[in-house]
Structures are given as structure tokens and as C-alpha cells.
Design an enzyme around this catalytic site. Structure first.
Site, PDB file in Angstrom:
ATOM      1  N   GLY A 116     -27.561 -40.419 -59.541  1.00 59.26           N
ATOM      2  CA  GLY A 116     -28.901 -39.889 -59.754  1.00 59.26           C
ATOM      3  C   GLY A 116     -29.869 -40.346 -58.689  1.00 59.26           C
ATOM      4  CG  ASN A 117     -33.020 -38.152 -57.596  1.00 58.53           C
ATOM      5  OD1 ASN A 117     -34.142 -38.115 -58.089  1.00 58.53           O
ATOM      6  ND2 ASN A 117     -32.197 -37.109 -57.641  1.00 58.53           N
ATOM      7  NE  ARG A 118     -34.654 -46.646 -57.006  1.00 59.77           N
ATOM      8  CZ  ARG A 118     -34.295 -47.506 -57.960  1.00 59.77           C
ATOM      9  NH1 ARG A 118     -34.856 -47.427 -59.148  1.00 59.77           N
ATOM     10  NH2 ARG A 118     -33.380 -48.427 -57.717  1.00 59.77           N
ATOM     11  CB  SER A 119     -37.235 -37.458 -58.480  1.00 60.32           C
ATOM     12  OG  SER A 119     -38.310 -36.568 -58.666  1.00 60.32           O
ATOM     13  CB  ALA A 149     -35.234 -35.415 -56.152  1.00 59.24           C
TER      14      ALA A 149
END
Ligand code: CTP
Ligand code: CA
Length: 225
Positions: A33-36, A100
Site C-alpha cells: 500500500g501507500n500513505r495517501s 495514489a
């Protein structure tokens, strides 16, 4: 671009906004995943609704309450986000890709939880490319004149990188956020720069995500017939 507060300049328009960050699972309990956070996308959805638009918000893993008066479509992965955005974009006047989207996803999904094995090093996670949703929509517009907006975070030569990305994606506007310590936009106050396919450059001073959202809609509204 001046606009009266609360002016319904997007009345009768349908806009699609993607928000958040995709999660790409490789077993039932794990994902890449990502931090968006999704906050910029939610600000875009709220401000468009306040300006009279019908808004579809495709929300990837944001965990935020649905904004009032907005149709929210929750999604998990990039493939799901693509499907939801393309469906909603069919009759949309504008699409803003604030999400994102993971560039890659695990090549395989284990239906059971992956377990450690005694004395064995872990297997590497093989990845495959995800579809480029923004480029695909820009290349094959669902409606003539549909306005398509991307977001990008860049370091180093932000303007050159942003221009190259705008050209590669084929979208109408690219909102470029500068990340890192170097201030290549000039003024220390600038948090973002909106690049237009028409060569325009609109600096956005440091401020709340709503203020950036209003400027994006100003630029979109100016490009609608
Ligand atoms: N985007 C998309 N589909 C993808 C990747 C990105 O639609 N598979 C969209 C994002 O929502 C964003 C824009 O493209 O609006 C730019 O994303 P970015 O990650 O900066 O672009 P990339 O082409 O993936 O470039 P990079 O290699 O720098 O990550
Ligand atoms: Ca990317």
C-alpha cells in the site's frame, strides 16, 4: 479565473474524483500500500459539490465518512479503481485522479495466509504492472471535451519532470506537488504548480487542500464549453 464565493459554476456537470491509495493484496491479511490519506480527493469532491456539480467519488481505502451530497464508490485495488472510474467517467464532464494508484501489484495471490518455514529465507514477492488509468482515459476520452486532471509528486527539477509526465499521460492539467527540501518553484510559499497542456502554469500558494481544490475547479471550469 475570479469567481464569486458559492457560485454554482459546475451546476449541471458530472465530475469524477478518485481519492486515497490503492492496496494490492498478496494473501488474505497482507497488501502492498501507500500513505495517501485521501484528504485532497475529499476536498475536491466537497468543493465540486458546493459549486453545483454531481460528484462521483471513487474512494480507495480512505476510512473517511462520505461527504454530503456525493456518490461514493469504495474500492480496494488499482484494478477495482480503474473499473469504477471508467464506469463513472462514461458521462462525466471532468475526471480528477487524486488517488495514489499502485504502479505494481503482486503477481500472485495466496488464498491462504503465507506462513514462515523453519530455517528458510522468505520467497521474494514478484510484481506485475498495474494499468495506467489516467493515460488510458486521456487517450480514449469517454466524451469529446472531457477534461482530465492528474496529480503528481516530484523531486529535483519539478517543472521539467511535471511537463514530461503531463505529456506522457496526455491529460489536460497536472497538479504537481514538490516533495523534498529543494524549492525549485521559486517562492517558498508555493506548495503546488498546476501545469496545463496548453502551456499554462498556475502556482498555488501554500494553504489548505480546499484552496488547491478550488483552483483546480477554476481551471477545469475554464476548460469546459
Ligand atoms: N495514475 C493512474 N494509474 C496508475 C498510476 C498513476 O491513473 N497506474 C495516475 C495518478 O492517479 C496520478 C497520475 O497518474 O493522477 C500521476 O501518478 P504518478 O505516480 O506520479 O505517475 P506515474 O506515471 O506512475 O509515474 P512515477 O513513475 O513517477 O510514479
Ligand atoms: Ca506512480
Amino acid at each position: 479565473l475570479a469567481r464569486g464565493a458559492g457560485e454554482p459554476d459546475l451546476a449541471g456537470r458530472h465530475v469524477v474524483v478518485s481519492a486515497g491509495g490503492t492496496r494490492e493484496p498478496f494473501d488474505p491479511v497482507r497488501f502492498l500500500g501507500n500513505r495517501s490519506s485521501g484528504k485532497q480527493g475529499y476536498a475536491l469532491a466537497r468543493t465540486a459539490a458546493a459549486r453545483g456539480a454531481r460528484v462521483t467519488l471513487v474512494a480507495a481505502n480512505t476510512g473517511m465518512p462520505d461527504p454530503a451530497g456525493v456518490d461514493v464508490v469504495p474500492v480496494g485495488t488499482a484494478v477495482q479503481l480503474r473499473e469504477a472510474v471508467l464506469k463513472a467517467a462514461g458521462d462525466a464532464d471532468a475526471v480528477v485522479m487524486a488517488a495514489a494508484v499502485a504502479d505494481f501489484r503482486p503477481a500472485a495471490y495466496a488464498t491462504g495466509k503465507i506462513k514462515k518455514k523453519d530455517g528458510q529465507e522468505p520467497e521474494p514477492i514478484a510484481l506485475v504492472r498495474n494499468p495506467d488509468i489516467l493515460a488510458e482515459m486521456a487517450a480514449d476520452r469517454a466524451r469529446p471535451g472531457q477534461v482530465i486532471v492528474g496529480f503528481a509528486a516530484e523531486t529535483d527539477d519539478v517543472v521539467a519532470n511535471g511537463r514530461a509526465k503531463l505529456a506522457r499521460k496526455g491529460c489536460d492539467l497536472l497538479v504537481v506537488n514538490e516533495v523534498g527540501e529543494r524549492k525549485t518553484f521559486g517562492s517558498e510559499e508555493n506548495e503546488a504548480l498546476v501545469l496545463g497542456a496548453d502551456g499554462s502554469e498556475t502556482p498555488v500558494p501554500h494553504g489548505p487542500k480546499e484552496a488547491l481544490a478550488e483552483i483546480v475547479w477554476d481551471l477545469v471550469a475554464a476548460r469546459l464549453d
